[in-house]
Motif scaffolding. Sequence first.
Motif, PDB file in Angstrom:
ATOM      1  N   PRO B  78       0.813  -1.230   0.000  1.00 40.81           N
ATOM      2  CA  PRO B  78       0.000   0.000   0.000  1.00 40.81           C
ATOM      3  C   PRO B  78       0.842   1.274   0.000  1.00 40.81           C
ATOM      4  N   GLU B  79       1.950   1.249   0.760  1.00 44.88           N
ATOM      5  CA  GLU B  79       2.722   2.488   0.897  1.00 44.88           C
ATOM      6  C   GLU B  79       3.452   2.883  -0.383  1.00 44.88           C
ATOM      7  N   VAL B  83      -1.926   5.807  -4.720  1.00 41.42           N
ATOM      8  CA  VAL B  83      -3.316   6.050  -4.320  1.00 41.42           C
ATOM      9  C   VAL B  83      -3.362   6.384  -2.841  1.00 41.42           C
ATOM     10  N   ASN B  84      -4.375   7.111  -2.442  1.00 43.34           N
ATOM     11  CA  ASN B  84      -4.618   7.344  -1.020  1.00 43.34           C
ATOM     12  C   ASN B  84      -6.085   7.129  -0.734  1.00 43.34           C
ATOM     13  N   THR B  85      -6.370   6.833   0.529  1.00 46.80           N
ATOM     14  CA  THR B  85      -7.725   6.424   0.894  1.00 46.80           C
ATOM     15  C   THR B  85      -8.325   7.362   1.932  1.00 46.80           C
ATOM     16  N   PHE B  87     -11.016   6.892   4.660  1.00 42.00           N
ATOM     17  CA  PHE B  87     -11.688   5.747   5.252  1.00 42.00           C
ATOM     18  C   PHE B  87     -13.088   6.093   5.718  1.00 42.00           C
ATOM     19  N   SER B  89     -14.637   5.426   8.503  1.00 44.36           N
ATOM     20  CA  SER B  89     -14.718   6.048   9.824  1.00 44.36           C
ATOM     21  C   SER B  89     -13.563   7.019  10.026  1.00 44.36           C
ATOM     22  N   ALA B  91     -10.522   7.027  10.327  1.00 44.71           N
ATOM     23  CA  ALA B  91      -9.263   6.441  10.803  1.00 44.71           C
ATOM     24  C   ALA B  91      -8.183   7.496  11.023  1.00 44.71           C
ATOM     25  N   LEU B  92      -8.559   8.602  11.654  1.00 49.51           N
ATOM     26  CA  LEU B  92      -7.558   9.618  12.003  1.00 49.51           C
ATOM     27  C   LEU B  92      -6.732   9.109  13.173  1.00 49.51           C
ATOM     28  N   PHE B  93      -5.467   9.496  13.220  1.00 48.70           N
ATOM     29  CA  PHE B  93      -4.612   9.041  14.316  1.00 48.70           C
ATOM     30  C   PHE B  93      -4.974   9.815  15.584  1.00 48.70           C
ATOM     31  N   PHE B 104       1.490  13.672   8.150  1.00 49.71           N
ATOM     32  CA  PHE B 104       2.018  12.303   8.285  1.00 49.71           C
ATOM     33  C   PHE B 104       2.660  11.827   6.980  1.00 49.71           C
ATOM     34  N   LEU B 108       6.841  11.337   6.000  1.00 48.76           N
ATOM     35  CA  LEU B 108       7.419  10.049   5.616  1.00 48.76           C
ATOM     36  C   LEU B 108       8.172  10.124   4.296  1.00 48.76           C
ATOM     37  N   ARG B 152      -5.680  14.830   4.708  1.00 48.93           N
ATOM     38  CA  ARG B 152      -4.581  13.917   4.983  1.00 48.93           C
ATOM     39  C   ARG B 152      -4.282  13.037   3.769  1.00 48.93           C
ATOM     40  N   ALA B 153      -5.334  12.735   2.994  1.00 50.39           N
ATOM     41  CA  ALA B 153      -5.138  11.886   1.823  1.00 50.39           C
ATOM     42  C   ALA B 153      -4.626  12.680   0.631  1.00 50.39           C
ATOM     43  N   ASN B 156      -0.847  14.114  -0.240  1.00 53.29           N
ATOM     44  CA  ASN B 156       0.187  13.292  -0.870  1.00 53.29           C
ATOM     45  C   ASN B 156       0.120  13.318  -2.394  1.00 53.29           C
TER      46      ASN B 156
END
Lengths: 284, 380
Positions: B78-79, B83-85, B87, B89, B91-93, B104, B108, B152-153, B156
């Motif tokens: 995935p990394e 593509v980015n997702t 989610f 729900s 899925a925030l950190f 984030f 990276l 966040r998606a 990138n």
Amino acid sequence: MNRDGLFKRVSVNAIALWLVLFVLAPSVLVLASSLLTRGDAQLVRAPLTFENYRRIVDPLYLDIFLSSFYLAALSTLICLMVGYPFAYLLARTSPRYRRNLLLMVVIPFWTSSLVRTYAMIIILKTKGLLNSLLLWAGVIHEPLTILYTDAAVFVGLVYSLLPFMVLPIYASVEKLDSRLMEAARDLGASRAATFVRVVIPLTMPGIIAGSMLVFLPALGMFYIPDLLGGAKTLLIGNLIKNQFLSARDWPFGSAASVVLTLVMAVMLLVYYKSVRATRRQEPA
Amino acid sequence: MLLPMSDTIIELRSVSKSFGSLMALKNVELRVERGKFVTLLGPSGCGKTTLLRLLAGFDTPTSGEIFINGRSMASLPPEKRPVNTVFQSYALFPHMTVFDNVAFGPKLKGLGRKEMERQALEALEMVNLVDLAGRRPNQLSGGQQQRVAIARAVVNKPLVLLLDEPLNALDYKLRKAMQIELKQLQRKLGITFIFVTHDQEEALSMSNQVVVMNHGCIEQVGEPREIYESPRNLFVARFVGEINVLDAEVLSSNGGGVLEVALEGRKMKLHKTSNGHKANGWKAFGPGDRVHVLVRPEDLRVYRREDIEPEDASDFFPATVEEAIYKGATVDLIVSLASGGRLSASQFFNEDDDQLEFYRGEQVFLDWVQGWEVVLPHES
């Protein structure tokens, strides 16, 4: 007054009474005796003094404190290194295996820790099970000396305390939302980066709780260093035990107990603060 | 394997995915054009989320191959995918601030601190959240969390943005607002969006292309209008909106242009219209074939007895009003035909009849605009 109210009052008072009788009163007695002087005829006698506390600062005893902390800290570290991967796999494995694995973590609790420590002697001694097995397998050619070394003490402490590390970490890994790990991967994090940046921070409450539950008993478990370490290195737990049972110096033993209790209290305080800090970060 | 650069951004070649004995996807073939807003539409369990997870790389296909931007995604984690997702729900950190969540990805990539901060702020600006950069996700409302997830998606700069039912948790009004925002964002960024939903209205109003899925298969791919007006089968027809299904028998066919059918005891001529899609398969019908004639509720016209000339009554379907439901913009009628079949008809208020008052038990007459019906082969 209705019955629920009565039940509540009775149970709360019963617990309060219990705590006063068996926690508060003994602690007060220990604190009081730590301020008294050793007597030959009586266990403690007047006058009041801080002499016992002054003696603890003596390099000899300071050394005992330090080596106890070193032993407890290293045991905690080993437990964390061994316990984390196990707890992680436990929480991520299919529920069918999970139940059995969890049972295996808990089963040792059914036997007294003291009895299990004696069992460790049978395994670790020069002509014990471990050496026999290794000799038979041809891994070694003469028996290893494990019993009555520091290594045996670590083995004993880690063995006895590992479940206390595994269970809290298991609980926090199980709560971890796997979508957060997917999100991290999706955003470009490798497996390792995901572990460091997401998994570890989010399971930190479990790591801290487990470390506390291992470190604090490790400081006080006097019988493991006694039985497996051959009572060679004097640890804080042994020191206190000896003062009460052999040296009959109750005031000094009490002072050492009070210091140990205070150190633990400070560490628990730090723990609660850090848990509160991480809890604030969890989703509402 | 490299394909020549083209307008195809995603290509699926007979992709299957099974979980144990369950086939979640069956030989799916799909091509997605660059820069399109594509919706995967279907009921829960139809395989749309599985398809999205295969694109993201969280799962690997059991067989078949996926290409993104001409590159095979097999064995690409995935990394490493472009593509980015977003989610379902979010899925925030939870242990990071809004800013750190958005930063984030850039972090990276090993960008410099300044560049990383610039990109994160830019993304936050895009979703109007700069003010909340220092907050934690649990201090935000659902809509704000949704925005963070999007920022966040897209920070990138992926080639494809995957959105897994991202509006599900929002209330109706916010949902409508976010639909428009997402649509505008997609136009602005020019990124291909793959949007998963089970809400047909959302699918029709947002996308350039709708992929209707059921039981792990693609039932139809087309523009929203095509899907709605010319469904290829009963499943698609029913899933993308309410529709009345009437059974009929073909009496004669002139080879493409006109079908004569027996419908509710009436002979009726169905004309092929200029709308090309609808004519699909018409030629195949011959005398004696059973067919479905489908009419959307809003295409049915309802008349009172006094609205029609008595001698024309045979041109209409007589029916009885069973229920009249006032809906604000429309009045929805449930009517029963002489054969016992029930139909629903939506009547819009307009200047001609501002009094859309129908009574239960009232006798009415129905018809529809010629050519607006859909004719499908009979499905048992």
